[in-house]
Write a protein that holds these residues in place. Structure first.
Motif, PDB file in Angstrom:
ATOM      1  N   SER A   1       0.847  -1.199   0.000  1.00 50.14           N
ATOM      2  CA  SER A   1       0.000   0.000   0.000  1.00 50.14           C
ATOM      3  C   SER A   1       0.871   1.234   0.000  1.00 50.14           C
ATOM      4  CB  SER A   1      -0.927  -0.014   1.218  1.00 50.14           C
ATOM      5  OG  SER A   1      -0.165  -0.008   2.401  1.00 50.14           O
TER       6      SER A   1
ATOM      7  N   HIS B   1       0.729   6.512   3.798  1.00 50.03           N
ATOM      8  CA  HIS B   1      -0.545   7.053   4.251  1.00 50.03           C
ATOM      9  C   HIS B   1      -0.279   8.104   5.321  1.00 50.03           C
ATOM     10  CE1 HIS B   1      -4.661   6.971   5.946  1.00 50.03           C
ATOM     11  NE2 HIS B   1      -5.013   6.573   4.722  1.00 50.03           N
TER      12      HIS B   1
ATOM     13  N   ASN C   1      -2.771   1.638  12.521  1.00 49.12           N
ATOM     14  CA  ASN C   1      -2.017   1.287  11.322  1.00 49.12           C
ATOM     15  C   ASN C   1      -1.929  -0.217  11.134  1.00 49.12           C
ATOM     16  OD1 ASN C   1      -1.401   3.775  10.108  1.00 49.12           O
ATOM     17  ND2 ASN C   1       0.216   4.188  11.597  1.00 49.12           N
TER      18      ASN C   1
ATOM     19  N   ARG D   1      -5.243  -1.315   9.818  1.00 48.06           N
ATOM     20  CA  ARG D   1      -5.383  -0.927   8.414  1.00 48.06           C
ATOM     21  C   ARG D   1      -4.554  -1.833   7.497  1.00 48.06           C
ATOM     22  NH1 ARG D   1      -2.448   2.460   5.324  1.00 48.06           N
ATOM     23  NH2 ARG D   1      -1.205   3.116   7.123  1.00 48.06           N
ATOM     24  N   LEU D   2      -3.343  -2.159   7.936  1.00 50.21           N
ATOM     25  CA  LEU D   2      -2.497  -3.052   7.142  1.00 50.21           C
ATOM     26  C   LEU D   2      -3.135  -4.440   7.009  1.00 50.21           C
ATOM     27  CD1 LEU D   2       0.144  -3.721   5.681  1.00 50.21           C
ATOM     28  CD2 LEU D   2       1.174  -4.209   7.909  1.00 50.21           C
TER      29      LEU D   2
ATOM     30  N   GLN E   1      -6.310  -5.169   7.086  1.00 50.48           N
ATOM     31  CA  GLN E   1      -7.431  -5.098   6.157  1.00 50.48           C
ATOM     32  C   GLN E   1      -6.957  -5.038   4.710  1.00 50.48           C
ATOM     33  OE1 GLN E   1     -10.683  -5.420   7.089  1.00 50.48           O
ATOM     34  NE2 GLN E   1      -9.721  -5.875   9.054  1.00 50.48           N
ATOM     35  N   ASN E   2      -5.886  -4.292   4.460  1.00 54.69           N
ATOM     36  CA  ASN E   2      -5.347  -4.214   3.105  1.00 54.69           C
ATOM     37  C   ASN E   2      -4.842  -5.572   2.628  1.00 54.69           C
ATOM     38  OD1 ASN E   2      -5.902  -1.499   2.862  1.00 54.69           O
ATOM     39  ND2 ASN E   2      -3.885  -0.826   3.564  1.00 54.69           N
TER      40      ASN E   2
ATOM     41  N   LEU F   1      -7.826  -7.718   1.809  1.00 52.75           N
ATOM     42  CA  LEU F   1      -8.404  -7.278   0.547  1.00 52.75           C
ATOM     43  C   LEU F   1      -7.586  -7.796  -0.633  1.00 52.75           C
ATOM     44  CD1 LEU F   1     -10.402  -5.537  -1.080  1.00 52.75           C
ATOM     45  CD2 LEU F   1      -8.865  -3.604  -0.716  1.00 52.75           C
ATOM     46  N   HIS F   2      -6.268  -7.677  -0.508  1.00 48.49           N
ATOM     47  CA  HIS F   2      -5.396  -8.128  -1.581  1.00 48.49           C
ATOM     48  C   HIS F   2      -5.496  -9.639  -1.763  1.00 48.49           C
ATOM     49  CE1 HIS F   2      -2.240  -7.385  -4.460  1.00 48.49           C
ATOM     50  NE2 HIS F   2      -1.460  -8.291  -3.903  1.00 48.49           N
TER      51      HIS F   2
ATOM     52  N   THR G   1      -8.746 -10.532  -3.453  1.00 46.49           N
ATOM     53  CA  THR G   1      -8.688 -10.139  -4.862  1.00 46.49           C
ATOM     54  C   THR G   1      -7.933 -11.185  -5.672  1.00 46.49           C
ATOM     55  OG1 THR G   1      -8.723  -7.797  -4.223  1.00 46.49           O
ATOM     56  CG2 THR G   1      -7.979  -8.317  -6.448  1.00 46.49           C
TER      57      THR G   1
ATOM     58  N   THR H   1       0.360 -12.587   5.763  1.00 47.37           N
ATOM     59  CA  THR H   1       1.313 -11.971   4.828  1.00 47.37           C
ATOM     60  C   THR H   1       1.990 -13.028   3.965  1.00 47.37           C
ATOM     61  OG1 THR H   1       2.964 -12.060   6.596  1.00 47.37           O
ATOM     62  CG2 THR H   1       1.759 -10.000   6.324  1.00 47.37           C
TER      63      THR H   1
ATOM     64  N   ASP I   1      -0.587  -5.496  -9.053  1.00 49.38           N
ATOM     65  CA  ASP I   1      -0.956  -4.191  -8.503  1.00 49.38           C
ATOM     66  C   ASP I   1      -2.122  -3.586  -9.272  1.00 49.38           C
ATOM     67  OD1 ASP I   1       0.982  -4.359  -6.572  1.00 49.38           O
ATOM     68  OD2 ASP I   1       2.512  -3.404  -7.831  1.00 49.38           O
TER      69      ASP I   1
END
Length: 548
Positions: A2, A5, A48, A51-52, A54-55, A58-59, A62, A156, A181
């Motif tokens: 990401s 931020h 943070n 948030r990481l 969740q990202n 999401l990735h 996807t 991760t 990406d």
């Protein structure tokens, strides 16, 4: 993964302020200078990290969606190639049969050359099939590695590993390199979509069976030689059998029609789909009377009570919903299960709902209030259940290929099958309670004889194993009159199997109900009078076949 931020910058500034505050506190002996910035930095750090996380999720999702899409596309391509190979081989056989009807002198002059040409063409297509088999096996191996990793690795590492194996699968399929990406930014996450398992995508136990394909070519040839019979009936039967005609095709849903059930009077049909909806259809007109929309993920199972008043639906969202079938009103949400609900049944007296889930439990619910009466615990995810017509015994099955028989009166497992190693996806008990049929993920029908005695524990004995389809059997169901068994498969066919005088089924289906080529059969239902069959497809359509 990401971009930088503003929360990251805030955290660094808070850490710097904490250091300065600590120095100031040590100098002035007032620790409030250090406490406030330290507390702020801890809060920002926690935000943070969340948030990481969740990202990363999401990735990961996807990437899973991308892999799902690519595998489905390639699966469709492979099915088309197989269908073309079958059609070509069938044409060659027809050509040979036609040649034998010509003048003997012509045959004598050209026979050797034609045989050589036919043999060369057949060898070429055989090599093509073998190459396709190796191709699919390689893709399955990569997918299995991904699934195994997703079940037991940190988030991760899972994302990195998924990226690497997605690239490998793309190379095996001959696709262009994937820009992860760009793909992650362009594909939205649909959290409501069902996460399809490896069992839904591919049959990991068996690759393409060349022998089965050749048998299917023989079936195509037999049905093709009877162009005047559109129902798909085969010739040369040893006894008379009914003829099935396609009456209508309903464009019912926008995704798989995964479950079907007739109402007790046989006038209406209920369908559940992966598009998250349930629909009630009037068969006389083919129109939808009601559409129920409360599930958050795909609907996997439905059951209608014998009195026709209650509908139960089970979903990937781990919920069971009870509906008033007459008004379409949602009555209850049943929340006991911790995984997807795969199979439902309602007792003949309409007083008990039975549900099987991938959380390895079978739950008995009181109706109509939906209170838990009993929970049966197994060691395997419950893929399918089947209830006897007298409501006394329940059969269940999972990934290990065995069938367990449960006494609903005692809540105990009283018998267990043996002799089958294939993963089972569908299950049925015949109306007289003497035969259990299972459809496996690699296309077999497995039949057991169930010997029940008044007081002794029942005995379950392997009776038959039939290679029925070229792919996974998604539906297996006895007719209410007990005269036939119907199976539906991803190979695009629904087959009707009739019993002989010895109550055994023949090795070949007596009726083959074909819709559109390549249309996977996802569900089957039989009307109470046994003269109407409903077939749900992966294309969202419902076909109605009538016995005449």
């Amino acid at each position: 993964m990401s971009n930088f931020h503003w929360l990251d910058l805030s955290e660094y500034l808070a850490i710097a302020a904490a250091v300065v505050g600590t120095i100031a506190a040590a100098t002035s002996l007032n620790w409030m200078y250090a406490l406030a910035p330290i507390l702020l930095s801890l809060i920002l750090s926690a935000i943070n990290r969340w948030r990481l996380q969740q990202n990363l999720r999401l990735h990961e999702r996807t990437l899973e969606r991308k892999l799902d899409r690519e595998l489905q596309q390639q699966g469709e391509v492979l099915q088309q190639e197989i269908a073309q190979a079958r059609s070509f081989a069938t044409a060659l056989v027809k050509q040979t049969m036609a040649a034998k009807k010509t003048d003997p002198a012509v045959i004598a002059a050209t026979d050797r050359q034609e045989v050589a040409i036919l043999a060369q063409k057949f060898d070429t297509h055989k090599q093509l099939m073998l190459s396709m088999q190796e191709h699919v096996t390689g893709v399955e191996g990569s997918l299995k590695d991904v699934v195994d990793l997703l079940e037991g690795t940190a988030l991760t590492e899972r994302v990195k590993y998924l990226e690497r194996h997605l690239t490998q699968v793309s190379q095996q399929l001959g696709l262009e390199p994937i820009d992860l990406d760009r793909m992650g930014a362009s594909l939205p996450l649909e959290t409501g979509a069902p996460q399809r398992t490896n069992a839904d995508l591919v049959d990991t136990e068996s690759p393409i069976d060349i022998k089965s394909l050749l048998e299917m070519i023989s079936e195509d040839l037999s049905s093709g030689l009877m162009a005047d019979n559109p129902s798909g009936e085969l010739s040369g039967d040893l006894w008379a059998k009914p003829v099935w005609n396609l009456q209508q095709t309903i464009a019912a849903h926008s995704d798989w029609v995964r479950c079907l059930s007739f109402t007790p009077d046989g006038t209406n049909l209920v369908s559940g789909s992966f598009d998250k909806t349930i629909k009630l259809w009037q068969l006389a007109t083919g129109t939808a009377l009601q559409t129920l929309r409360d599930h958050q993920k795909g609907v996997f199972a439905i059951a209608v009570s014998a009195d026709g008043k209650l509908l139960a639906s089970g979903s990937w969202d781990e919920l069971i919903k009870l509906w008033n079938l007459e008004t379409g009103t949602l009555l209850e949400n049943l929340t006991q299960h911790q995984a997807s609900v795969r199979s439902l049944a309602i007792s003949p007296d309409s007083q008990t709902l039975i549900s099987g889930s991938f959380d390895c439990t079978i739950v008995l619910w009181n109706l109509p209030d939906g209170k838990v009466a009993t929970t049966l615990t197994d060691t395997e995810p419950i893929a399918a259940i089947a209830l006897s017509t007298d409501g006394r015994i329940l059969a269940s099955t999972g990934d290990n290929g065995t069938v367990k028989i449960w006494s609903l009166a005692s809540g105990l497992a009283i018998a267990q099958s043996s002799g089958n190693q294939h993963c089972i996806g569908s299950l049925a008990i015949d109306p007289d309670g003497q035969t259990i049929a299972a459809g496996t993920v690699n296309g077999y029908i497995v039949l057991w004889q169930l010997h029940q005695r008044d007081r002794a524990a029942p005995q379950i004995e392997l009776m038959q194993t039939i290679k029925a389809h070229a792919g996974q059997i998604n539906a297996c169901l006895f007719s209410p009159d007990g005269q036939y068994l119907i199976t539906g498969s991803v190979d695009g066919k629904a087959k009707v199997w009739y019993r002989g005088a010895d109550r055994r089924f023949g090795d070949k289906a007596r009726s083959i109900l074909k819709g559109d080529p390549g249309r996977s059969v996802m569900s089957v239902a039989i009307a109470p009078h046994s003269r109407l069959i409903a077939i749900g497809g992966a294309d969202g359509t419902i076909q109605l076949w009538e016995r005449i």
